[in-house]
Motif scaffolding. Sequence first.
Motif, PDB file in Angstrom:
ATOM      1  N   VAL A 196       0.841  -1.204   0.000  1.00  0.00           N
ATOM      2  CA  VAL A 196       0.000   0.000   0.000  1.00  0.00           C
ATOM      3  C   VAL A 196       0.874   1.252   0.000  1.00  0.00           C
ATOM      4  O   VAL A 196       0.571   2.246  -0.674  1.00  0.00           O
ATOM      5  CB  VAL A 196      -0.946   0.000   1.214  1.00  0.00           C
ATOM      6  N   LEU A 197       1.989   1.207   0.744  1.00  0.00           N
ATOM      7  CA  LEU A 197       2.909   2.346   0.792  1.00  0.00           C
ATOM      8  C   LEU A 197       3.503   2.626  -0.581  1.00  0.00           C
ATOM      9  O   LEU A 197       3.527   3.781  -1.046  1.00  0.00           O
ATOM     10  CB  LEU A 197       4.029   2.066   1.792  1.00  0.00           C
ATOM     11  N   LEU A 198       3.987   1.580  -1.261  1.00  0.00           N
ATOM     12  CA  LEU A 198       4.575   1.763  -2.591  1.00  0.00           C
ATOM     13  C   LEU A 198       3.540   2.302  -3.568  1.00  0.00           C
ATOM     14  O   LEU A 198       3.816   3.229  -4.345  1.00  0.00           O
ATOM     15  CB  LEU A 198       5.130   0.435  -3.102  1.00  0.00           C
ATOM     16  N   LEU A 199       2.342   1.719  -3.538  1.00  0.00           N
ATOM     17  CA  LEU A 199       1.284   2.178  -4.431  1.00  0.00           C
ATOM     18  C   LEU A 199       0.915   3.627  -4.144  1.00  0.00           C
ATOM     19  O   LEU A 199       0.784   4.452  -5.071  1.00  0.00           O
ATOM     20  CB  LEU A 199       0.050   1.285  -4.276  1.00  0.00           C
ATOM     21  N   GLY A 200       0.775   3.975  -2.870  1.00  0.00           N
ATOM     22  CA  GLY A 200       0.402   5.346  -2.506  1.00  0.00           C
ATOM     23  C   GLY A 200       1.448   6.365  -2.911  1.00  0.00           C
ATOM     24  O   GLY A 200       1.126   7.428  -3.440  1.00  0.00           O
ATOM     25  N   ALA A 201       2.732   6.031  -2.672  1.00  0.00           N
ATOM     26  CA  ALA A 201       3.806   6.953  -3.058  1.00  0.00           C
ATOM     27  C   ALA A 201       3.832   7.144  -4.571  1.00  0.00           C
ATOM     28  O   ALA A 201       4.022   8.265  -5.072  1.00  0.00           O
ATOM     29  CB  ALA A 201       5.152   6.424  -2.566  1.00  0.00           C
ATOM     30  N   GLY A 202       3.628   6.048  -5.309  1.00  0.00           N
ATOM     31  CA  GLY A 202       3.603   6.156  -6.769  1.00  0.00           C
ATOM     32  C   GLY A 202       2.431   6.987  -7.258  1.00  0.00           C
ATOM     33  O   GLY A 202       2.573   7.789  -8.181  1.00  0.00           O
ATOM     34  N   GLN A 203       1.273   6.817  -6.635  1.00  0.00           N
ATOM     35  CA  GLN A 203       0.097   7.598  -7.031  1.00  0.00           C
ATOM     36  C   GLN A 203       0.298   9.087  -6.727  1.00  0.00           C
ATOM     37  O   GLN A 203      -0.156   9.942  -7.497  1.00  0.00           O
ATOM     38  CB  GLN A 203      -1.144   7.063  -6.320  1.00  0.00           C
TER      39      GLN A 203
END
Length: 503
Positions: A196-203
Motif C-alpha cells: 500500500v505504501l509503494l502504491l500510494g507513493a507512486g500515485q
Amino acid sequence: MKFVAVTSCPTGIAHTYMAAEALEQAGKAAGHVVTVETQGSAGTDMIDDATIAAADGVIFAADLEVKGRERFAGKPTVDVGVKRGVHEAAKVIEEAVAAVERGVPAGAAAAAPAASGPSTKVDANAGVGTRVRQWLMTGVSYMIPFVAAGGILIALGFMLANVAWGGAEGAIEVTAVNQADVWAHFEWGNLQHWSVLLLGAGQIAFGFLVPVLSGFIAYGIADRPGLVPGFVGGAASVAVGAGFLGGLATGFIAGFTALWISRWKVPKGVRGIMPVVVIPLLSTLFTGFVTLVVIGAPIAGLMNSLESWLNGLGGNQLVLLGLILGAMMGFDLGGPVNKVAYTFAVTGLATQGLTADAAQYKIMAAVMASGMVAPLAMALATTIRKRLFTEAERENGKAAWLLGASFISEGAIPFAAADPLRVIAASLVGSSVTGALSMAMGVTLVAPHGGVWVLPLIGNPLGFLVSIVAGVIVSALIVVVLKEIRYNKITATSPTDAAVTAA
C-alpha cells in the motif's frame, strides 16, 4: 588546441552523453583535447576552474540553458544544439577552431548572468513550429522523472501485493485498502502495508504529472512568471477530469497570459509588486477561470471518449495501433515523433481505475518494446556482418546492446546519422513488427521505462521478449541486405573503394 564543452538535451539522458563522446572523439581525431561537462538528468559532472582557464575555446552543444555559463565567459564560444554535437561533431570542432582563431569579440569578456531558474532553451528566432516543439519538450522533460518514479513505484506495489495477498487478486485488493488507515497504523513487518505504501507513493508522484507538464510548458513560454499559473492550470485540469490534454492546453494558456501581463507598461511604483503579486494573481485567475468554466468540460469529455475508445479496442484494432506506435518509435529514434508516441503511452498510465489487462498497459508495453528494437538491431547487424560497418560503428554496436536493452532508442542514432535511408527504413519495419506482436500477445506493462531491467513488472514477459527478438531480427536483416546491396555495387565499380568502405 584545448577546448571545454558542455552538453545537455531536454531529457538529460542519451543525447547528452552521446554528444559528449562524439565531441571528444572528433577532437582527438583532429589533434585537439576536448574536456566535456555533461549536464544530464543524473546531475552535472563539473569541469574544474583550472581546466576552463587553460582552454582555448568553449563549445556549448545544448538544448537547455547552460548551468553556470558565466564560468566560461571571456573565451571564444560556439553554441549549437545537442543534435549537431552528435551528428556533426567534426564540423563543430572546426567551427570552434575558427572561433579561437578569430579571437574574442569586443565586449564578450563580460560574464554572462547565471541561470536563475530551471533549465530550458527556446530559440526566440526559430519558426513557430520549432518553438512549439521546444515548449512542449520543456514540459515533457520535467514530467518524465515523475512518470518514471511514480510508474515504477506503482508497479512494485502491485508486484508486492500479489505476494502479500497470495495471488493475482492482490492487485485488486491493494487498491481497495483505505490508505489513511495504513499510514496511521503502519506495521514494518506487514507486506500488505508495504505494498500500500509503494502504491500510494507512486500515485502521489503521478498526481504531479499534469501540473508539472503544464507548469513547465508555461515556464518555457514566459519564464518564471509562467510557473504559478501553469501549475495551477494543470491542477485545475486534473480536478475537472481534463487530464493531460487539459494540461497541454493550460500550459499554453498560462504561458501566454503570463507573458502578456509581464510586458505591461506600468508605473515605477507598481513594478516591484508585478512579479510577486500582479502577474501570478491575474494570470492564475484567468487560467483557472478558462480551465474550470470554459475548456475543462469539453476536454474532459474528449478524454473520456479516448479512454472508452481504448478500452473498446478489439484484437485486430490493438494490433494495428501497436504497428503504428511501433513505427513512430522507430522513425526518428528519440526525436519528436518518438516522443509523441512515448508521451501518449506514459500519460495513459495515469488513468484511474485500470484493470490489469487495460489497453493503456498494452500500449505502454508495445511502445517500450518497439523503442528497444533499433539499437539492438544495429548491435546485431554489426556482429553478424562486420565488414559492412566502419570501426567506429562496430564500437558503437557494442554499446548499443546495453542502450537497447535499457530502452534508449538513441543508441541507434550514430548509425542513422551515417546511413539514414537504410537504417531508418530497417528501424521502421522492425519496430512496427514488434509493436504489433506485443499487442497481439497481450503484453502489459505498468512501468514507463527500464527495458529488460523491469522484466518482473511485465505481464507476459515471454511475449515481450519474443516480440523484441522478432523485430530485432527483421530490422537487422533488412539493414544488412540493404548495406550488402550497396557494398556489392561499390565492389563492382571499384574494389579499392569497397575495401576502404569495409575498413
